[in-house]
Design a protein around this motif. Sequence first.
Motif, mmCIF file in Angstrom:
data_model
loop_
_atom_site.group_PDB
_atom_site.id
_atom_site.type_symbol
_atom_site.label_atom_id
_atom_site.label_comp_id
_atom_site.label_asym_id
_atom_site.label_seq_id
_atom_site.Cartn_x
_atom_site.Cartn_y
_atom_site.Cartn_z
ATOM 1 N N GLY A 145 0.828 -1.200 0.000
ATOM 2 C CA GLY A 145 0.000 0.000 0.000
ATOM 3 C C GLY A 145 0.856 1.241 0.000
ATOM 4 O O GLY A 145 2.000 1.230 0.471
ATOM 5 N N ASN A 146 0.295 2.338 -0.511
ATOM 6 C CA ASN A 146 1.086 3.547 -0.724
ATOM 7 C C ASN A 146 0.375 4.811 -0.252
ATOM 8 O O ASN A 146 0.782 5.910 -0.583
ATOM 9 N N ASP A 147 -0.710 4.640 0.530
ATOM 10 C CA ASP A 147 -1.546 5.786 0.879
ATOM 11 C C ASP A 147 -1.454 6.215 2.333
ATOM 12 O O ASP A 147 -2.075 7.212 2.728
ATOM 13 N N ASN A 148 -0.711 5.477 3.150
ATOM 14 C CA ASN A 148 -0.509 5.834 4.548
ATOM 15 C C ASN A 148 0.980 5.752 4.870
ATOM 16 O O ASN A 148 1.649 4.788 4.489
ATOM 17 N N ALA A 149 1.494 6.739 5.591
ATOM 18 C CA ALA A 149 2.927 6.806 5.882
ATOM 19 C C ALA A 149 3.307 5.828 6.992
ATOM 20 O O ALA A 149 2.591 5.692 7.985
ATOM 21 N N VAL A 150 4.441 5.161 6.806
ATOM 22 C CA VAL A 150 4.999 4.289 7.848
ATOM 23 C C VAL A 150 6.281 4.880 8.424
ATOM 24 O O VAL A 150 6.948 4.257 9.250
ATOM 25 N N TRP A 151 6.628 6.107 7.981
ATOM 26 C CA TRP A 151 7.877 6.747 8.438
ATOM 27 C C TRP A 151 7.686 8.253 8.448
ATOM 28 O O TRP A 151 6.891 8.783 7.673
ATOM 29 N N GLY A 152 8.412 8.924 9.358
ATOM 30 C CA GLY A 152 8.300 10.368 9.434
ATOM 31 C C GLY A 152 9.360 10.977 10.319
ATOM 32 O O GLY A 152 10.470 10.433 10.470
ATOM 33 N N GLU A 153 9.039 12.102 10.953
ATOM 34 C CA GLU A 153 10.014 12.866 11.736
ATOM 35 C C GLU A 153 10.513 12.103 12.960
ATOM 36 O O GLU A 153 11.731 12.011 13.192
ATOM 37 N N LEU A 154 9.611 11.550 13.750
ATOM 38 C CA LEU A 154 10.018 10.894 14.999
ATOM 39 C C LEU A 154 10.859 9.645 14.745
ATOM 40 O O LEU A 154 11.849 9.401 15.435
ATOM 41 N N THR A 155 10.462 8.854 13.754
ATOM 42 C CA THR A 155 11.249 7.655 13.430
ATOM 43 C C THR A 155 12.624 8.043 12.900
ATOM 44 O O THR A 155 13.631 7.398 13.220
ATOM 45 N N SER A 156 12.687 9.097 12.105
ATOM 46 C CA SER A 156 13.981 9.544 11.569
ATOM 47 C C SER A 156 14.900 10.019 12.689
ATOM 48 O O SER A 156 16.096 9.689 12.706
ATOM 49 N N LYS A 157 14.370 10.782 13.631
ATOM 50 C CA LYS A 157 15.191 11.261 14.748
ATOM 51 C C LYS A 157 15.691 10.097 15.606
ATOM 52 O O LYS A 157 16.851 10.082 16.043
ATOM 53 N N THR A 158 14.814 9.119 15.826
ATOM 54 C CA THR A 158 15.216 7.957 16.625
ATOM 55 C C THR A 158 16.314 7.164 15.928
ATOM 56 O O THR A 158 17.313 6.765 16.546
ATOM 57 N N ALA A 159 16.153 6.930 14.620
ATOM 58 C CA ALA A 159 17.145 6.186 13.846
ATOM 59 C C ALA A 159 18.475 6.940 13.794
ATOM 60 O O ALA A 159 19.554 6.339 13.888
ATOM 61 N N LEU A 160 18.406 8.257 13.645
ATOM 62 C CA LEU A 160 19.618 9.080 13.617
ATOM 63 C C LEU A 160 20.380 8.971 14.928
ATOM 64 O O LEU A 160 21.614 8.813 14.936
ATOM 65 N N MET A 161 19.668 9.031 16.030
ATOM 66 C CA MET A 161 20.302 8.936 17.344
ATOM 67 C C MET A 161 20.971 7.575 17.548
ATOM 68 O O MET A 161 22.003 7.470 18.215
ATOM 69 N N LYS A 162 20.422 6.539 16.921
ATOM 70 C CA LYS A 162 20.997 5.200 17.071
ATOM 71 C C LYS A 162 22.193 4.971 16.155
ATOM 72 O O LYS A 162 22.944 4.010 16.329
ATOM 73 N N GLY A 163 22.391 5.832 15.181
ATOM 74 C CA GLY A 163 23.512 5.677 14.258
ATOM 75 C C GLY A 163 23.179 4.887 13.012
ATOM 76 O O GLY A 163 24.082 4.451 12.288
ATOM 77 N N ILE A 164 21.899 4.711 12.725
ATOM 78 C CA ILE A 164 21.490 4.059 11.481
ATOM 79 C C ILE A 164 21.779 5.010 10.322
ATOM 80 O O ILE A 164 21.617 6.225 10.441
ATOM 81 N N SER A 165 22.225 4.461 9.192
ATOM 82 C CA SER A 165 22.717 5.303 8.099
ATOM 83 C C SER A 165 21.615 5.997 7.314
ATOM 84 O O SER A 165 21.829 7.074 6.749
ATOM 85 N N GLY A 166 20.437 5.402 7.244
ATOM 86 C CA GLY A 166 19.353 6.006 6.480
ATOM 87 C C GLY A 166 18.198 5.032 6.344
ATOM 88 O O GLY A 166 18.289 3.868 6.754
ATOM 89 N N THR A 167 17.109 5.505 5.760
ATOM 90 C CA THR A 167 15.920 4.678 5.579
ATOM 91 C C THR A 167 15.410 4.797 4.151
ATOM 92 O O THR A 167 15.332 5.910 3.601
ATOM 93 N N ILE A 168 15.066 3.660 3.569
ATOM 94 C CA ILE A 168 14.496 3.598 2.224
ATOM 95 C C ILE A 168 13.151 2.905 2.335
ATOM 96 O O ILE A 168 13.064 1.768 2.802
ATOM 97 N N ILE A 169 12.091 3.596 1.933
ATOM 98 C CA ILE A 169 10.741 3.077 2.090
ATOM 99 C C ILE A 169 10.107 2.850 0.726
ATOM 100 O O ILE A 169 9.882 3.809 -0.026
ATOM 101 N N HIS A 170 9.832 1.597 0.411
ATOM 102 C CA HIS A 170 9.060 1.314 -0.801
ATOM 103 C C HIS A 170 7.593 1.441 -0.415
ATOM 104 O O HIS A 170 6.852 0.475 -0.309
#
Length: 270
Positions: A145-170
């Motif tokens: 599905g492509n009509d509801n977001a599974v990623w955004g600001e809070l998830t990005s900030k959390t991943a950044l703090m953990k040292g994850i390199s980036g996120t790619i969402i199909h």
Amino acid sequence: MSLKEKKDKSEKLSPSSLLNRFTSKKETKEPIKQEFDSEKVDFPFKTDSNNEHSAFEDFFLRVKKACADTNLAENVDLISTPQISDALQKLTGFNGVIPLLKPLNGQKVFGKVFTASTKELDWGTSVKAIDSASKGQVIFIFVEGNDNAVWGELTSKTALMKGISGTIIHGACRDLGALKKMNYPVFSTNIVPNAGKPLLEGQINTEINLDGIIVNPGDYILGDECGVVLIPQDIFEDVINVLWEIKNSEKEIISQISKGRSLLEILGMD
């Protein structure tokens, strides 16, 4: 012109075939090696005469280092998706491109894949992926599905703090305004303002099949302004070897263009 003739013509004019043609001609030219060894050459790395490694080994080690480094500032021009795509095409016949994916905030990402798959109403699996992924990995989320977001600001900030390199969402992402202000690469196929619920009904760290494109945990993935390319882990060094050849060929082509030579002449198309 028949379809077969058109296909034959297009294959002869593909980037890989042109580079192959140029490479085969340049192999007998000794000055290429001499130019590469010069400190004046603006290549992606500098050679060290006291280093026991070959020039390619130095290049390969730097690529591996860039893969594990969340900050690509020093290596932003080391590899690109067009060059990797050409290398994959030359080596395997498949260009490695995952269609429709584009950068949301103009940043580049390179690393080993940590996979997640879920449905568009479930952003909880994305949070679980953050907790399970390791520093330096790239989270790849396949969404039904492509009509509801599974990623955004809070998830990005959390991943950044953990040292994850980036996120790619199909699938879909949101909070684009906030993402543009963050030093965290995000790619997606769609942007929407709405999200679902934290259902935790998806899977993590499993194989993903995108219409025949297989994404496995531990594969290498590169995303930049042109899109996203996947490198299967079992042929990674072979791909980088071909990439090395392509970069050297392109380097001399650019050098000859700067001297006034015609690209048609350089590639033997005249």
